[in-house]
Design a protein around this motif. Structure first.
Motif, PDB file in Angstrom:
ATOM      1  N   THR A  20       5.277  -1.364  -6.887  1.00 37.44           N
ATOM      2  CA  THR A  20       5.298  -1.306  -5.415  1.00 37.44           C
ATOM      3  C   THR A  20       5.464  -2.694  -4.785  1.00 37.44           C
ATOM      4  N   LEU A  21       5.849  -3.683  -5.592  1.00 33.66           N
ATOM      5  CA  LEU A  21       6.188  -5.026  -5.096  1.00 33.66           C
ATOM      6  C   LEU A  21       5.084  -5.597  -4.196  1.00 33.66           C
ATOM      7  N   ASP A  22       5.421  -5.976  -2.939  1.00 33.29           N
ATOM      8  CA  ASP A  22       4.414  -6.626  -2.100  1.00 33.29           C
ATOM      9  C   ASP A  22       3.510  -5.660  -1.339  1.00 33.29           C
ATOM     10  N   ALA A  23       3.740  -4.363  -1.542  1.00 28.66           N
ATOM     11  CA  ALA A  23       2.866  -3.386  -0.884  1.00 28.66           C
ATOM     12  C   ALA A  23       1.774  -2.965  -1.857  1.00 28.66           C
ATOM     13  N   MET A  24       0.585  -2.681  -1.320  1.00 26.66           N
ATOM     14  CA  MET A  24      -0.462  -2.118  -2.185  1.00 26.66           C
ATOM     15  C   MET A  24       0.032  -0.768  -2.700  1.00 26.66           C
ATOM     16  N   GLY A  25       0.738  -0.048  -1.834  1.00 32.64           N
ATOM     17  CA  GLY A  25       1.508   1.107  -2.295  1.00 32.64           C
ATOM     18  C   GLY A  25       0.799   2.442  -2.246  1.00 32.64           C
ATOM     19  N   ALA A  26      -0.390   2.496  -1.652  1.00 38.24           N
ATOM     20  CA  ALA A  26      -1.147   3.760  -1.676  1.00 38.24           C
ATOM     21  C   ALA A  26      -0.356   4.901  -1.021  1.00 38.24           C
ATOM     22  N   ASN A  27       0.189   4.663   0.168  1.00 34.65           N
ATOM     23  CA  ASN A  27       0.932   5.732   0.848  1.00 34.65           C
ATOM     24  C   ASN A  27       2.177   6.111   0.081  1.00 34.65           C
ATOM     25  N   PHE A  28       2.872   5.098  -0.420  1.00 40.59           N
ATOM     26  CA  PHE A  28       4.101   5.340  -1.175  1.00 40.59           C
ATOM     27  C   PHE A  28       3.799   6.201  -2.413  1.00 40.59           C
ATOM     28  N   ILE A  29       2.785   5.808  -3.145  1.00 41.68           N
ATOM     29  CA  ILE A  29       2.441   6.525  -4.384  1.00 41.68           C
ATOM     30  C   ILE A  29       1.997   7.954  -4.070  1.00 41.68           C
ATOM     31  N   ASN A  30       1.107   8.088  -3.084  1.00 43.96           N
ATOM     32  CA  ASN A  30       0.603   9.429  -2.762  1.00 43.96           C
ATOM     33  C   ASN A  30       1.724  10.346  -2.267  1.00 43.96           C
ATOM     34  N   SER A  31       2.660   9.796  -1.496  1.00 46.81           N
ATOM     35  CA  SER A  31       3.785  10.625  -1.028  1.00 46.81           C
ATOM     36  C   SER A  31       4.640  11.064  -2.209  1.00 46.81           C
ATOM     37  N   CYS A  32       4.926  10.142  -3.139  1.00 46.19           N
ATOM     38  CA  CYS A  32       5.716  10.502  -4.335  1.00 46.19           C
ATOM     39  C   CYS A  32       4.996  11.603  -5.121  1.00 46.19           C
ATOM     40  N   LEU A  33       3.695  11.421  -5.309  1.00 49.61           N
ATOM     41  CA  LEU A  33       2.932  12.375  -6.127  1.00 49.61           C
ATOM     42  C   LEU A  33       2.951  13.767  -5.508  1.00 49.61           C
ATOM     43  N   GLU A  34       2.770  13.811  -4.187  1.00 46.47           N
ATOM     44  CA  GLU A  34       2.755  15.135  -3.542  1.00 46.47           C
ATOM     45  C   GLU A  34       4.121  15.807  -3.668  1.00 46.47           C
ATOM     46  N   GLN A  35       5.167  14.980  -3.634  1.00 48.31           N
ATOM     47  CA  GLN A  35       6.508  15.546  -3.823  1.00 48.31           C
ATOM     48  C   GLN A  35       6.682  16.040  -5.267  1.00 48.31           C
ATOM     49  N   PHE A  36       6.230  15.246  -6.248  1.00 49.79           N
ATOM     50  CA  PHE A  36       6.316  15.679  -7.664  1.00 49.79           C
ATOM     51  C   PHE A  36       5.611  17.026  -7.823  1.00 49.79           C
ATOM     52  N   ALA A  37       4.421  17.113  -7.219  1.00 48.75           N
ATOM     53  CA  ALA A  37       3.599  18.323  -7.375  1.00 48.75           C
ATOM     54  C   ALA A  37       4.339  19.537  -6.836  1.00 48.75           C
ATOM     55  N   GLN A  38       4.928  19.358  -5.666  1.00 48.74           N
ATOM     56  CA  GLN A  38       5.636  20.475  -5.021  1.00 48.74           C
ATOM     57  C   GLN A  38       6.832  20.915  -5.878  1.00 48.74           C
ATOM     58  N   THR A  39       7.618  19.952  -6.327  1.00 49.45           N
ATOM     59  CA  THR A  39       8.804  20.278  -7.128  1.00 49.45           C
ATOM     60  C   THR A  39       8.388  20.904  -8.461  1.00 49.45           C
ATOM     61  N   PHE A  40       7.372  20.318  -9.077  1.00 53.57           N
ATOM     62  CA  PHE A  40       6.896  20.783 -10.383  1.00 53.57           C
ATOM     63  C   PHE A  40       6.443  22.248 -10.289  1.00 53.57           C
TER      64      PHE A  40
END
Ligand code: MEV
Length: 433
Positions: free
Chosen positions: A182-202
């Motif tokens: 996540t480079l210079d971002a702590m990335g919590a929102n980015f990671i959580n958004s990706c995960l929720e998308q993975f969950a939905q698709t999965f």
């Protein structure tokens, strides 16, 4: 007992305060005066702070101090620290100055991988689940492309997704274990958004092709980031440690190392030892608008990674050289979150010359190491109370509302006397009589 209140969050700030005061306080005027006294007169600034959280009634101040003279990888830093505990900033500054004359601190980021997990249950066949996962994995990554586009353009994004079988620990329990940059971002929102998308698709892909019930339990980043790691160290020839407080460096290093060895094997000591490290770490993490609870949780988990809670710092004495270092996981951001919002966070980041997340990891690790060096040095030489009580003196004087003249007299008196709470109270009483 007061009655429960409904619709509290919908009340105006003043109505919230009035309800609190009429419900809980006897001296209503002073309670209200106190709360409103802490409001900022700049309405725009106050509104900004009001909106950080819900049900804000006022501001809760912490001092923001600075520790200058930190030489880190040959560059000089003044480190901002937000902390209420007296002597932490003084100890950091002292350690910075001590190492400034001895080559400074060296720091390096070892890795920057963040982690998130989709936790799910499945009651079917594992081999079938594994081959379904292998097939669907590219689709999971693709489904999050809208979220990852910008991050990918900057060089970050999803690193990998693995299927983990946890059924030996908990019936039917599996994970999608995902790693991110996540480079210079702590990335919590980015990671959580990706995960929720993975969950939905999965889940939706599984419904069409997989035999058995697959249920998503939750999708959330992990604050345990053992592969987002930074190391900081100091080293010098033992003889160079000679200074005002260290008359006999050979004896000092043996005792210092013994103190570190104790924290490496004794959890009761390790917790206090690491607490001292976190005095430095949390103060910088807070000043730079990062999530100190996340850092605390991750760091302490790392301290127990070998099955027993242990020291985060280590020390060697070899061939006449003293070496002291720390290795800790730190998920920090210098963009996003509070970093662009809180004026004092912006100030702190500018003070640190607008660091990248990696540079901030180094500074924070150094602050932790410096704090630990100062604490263990005091503990193994003069004892901690001498310095602590000197700093605490001002708190006691403020508690008794000492005037400037009284403060000056008492501080002078305790230059040559041992500070204890009762000694300060006695001295103040004597002066006032
Ligand atoms: C106090 O806040 C921190 C210390 O207890 C740390 C230590 O014992 O190493 C002084």
């Amino acid at each position: 007992m007061p009655n429960a209140i409904s619709g509290f969050s919908k009340l105006s700030k003043l109505d919230k305060i009035d309800w609190l005061i009429s419900t809980y306080f006897t001296d209503k005027d002073s309670a209200k005066q106190l709360i409103t006294q802490y409001w900022n007169s700049d309405e725009k600034l106050q509104k900004l702070h009001d909106e950080f959280i819900e049900n804000t009634i006022t501001n809760y101040y912490l001092p923001l101090g600075v520790a200058p003279n930190f030489l880190i990888n040959d560059a000089l830093y003044t480190i901002p620290m937000a902390i209420e505990e007296s002597s932490v900033v003084a100890a950091a500054s002292k350690a910075a100055k001590f190492w400034l004359d001895r080559g400074g601190f060296k720091a390096e980021v070892i890795a920057t991988e963040k982690i998130g997990q989709v936790h799910f249950t499945f009651d079917g066949n594992f081999t079938a689940l594994q081959s379904f996962f292998n097939k669907v994995k590219p689709k999971l990554i693709e489904s999050a492309s809208g979220i990852t586009k910008n991050m990918q353009r900057r060089g970050g994004g999803i690193l990998d997704i693995e299927l983990k079988n946890k059924t030996e620990d908990l019936a039917n329990y599996y994970q999608l274990h995902a790693t991110f940059e996540t480079l210079d971002a702590m990335g919590a929102n980015f990671i959580n958004s990706c995960l929720e998308q993975f969950a939905q698709t999965f889940k939706s892909e599984a419904e069409d092709t997989l035999d058995g019930n697959l249920d998503i339990v939750m999708s959330i980043l992990s604050n345990y980031v053992p592969n987002c790691l930074v190391k900081a160290e100091v080293s010098c020839p033992i003889a160079d440690l000679k200074s005002k407080d260290i008359e006999h460096p050979e004896i000092f290093v043996q005792k210092f190392k013994q103190a570190i060895n104790i924290a490496e094997i004794e959890p009761y000591r390790a917790v206090t030892h690491n607490k001292g490290i976190m005095n430095g770490i949390d103060a910088v993490v807070l000043a730079t608008g990062n999530d100190f609870r996340a850092v605390e949780a991750g760091v302490h988990a790392y301290a127990s990674r070998n099955g027993k809670y242990a020291s985060l710092t280590h020390c060697t004495i070899t061939d006449g050289m003293f070496k002291f270092w720390i290795e800790i996981p730190l998920a920090l951001g210098t963009i996003g979150g509070l970093t662009g919002l809180h004026p004092l966070v912006k100030f702190s980041l500018e003070l640190l010359e607008k660091p990248t997340a990696k540079a901030l990891m180094q500074v924070v690790a150094v602050a932790g190491l410096a704090q630990n060096f100062a604490a263990v040095k005091s503990l193994t030489t003069t004892g901690i109370q001498e310095g602590h009580m000197k700093m605490h003196l001002m708190n006691i004087l403020n508690q008794f509302e000492a005037t400037a003249i009284e403060k000056a007299e008492i501080v002078n008196h305790f230059k040559t006397n041992v500070v204890t709470h009762s000694a300060v109270v006695d001295a103040l009483k004597k002066l006032r009589n």
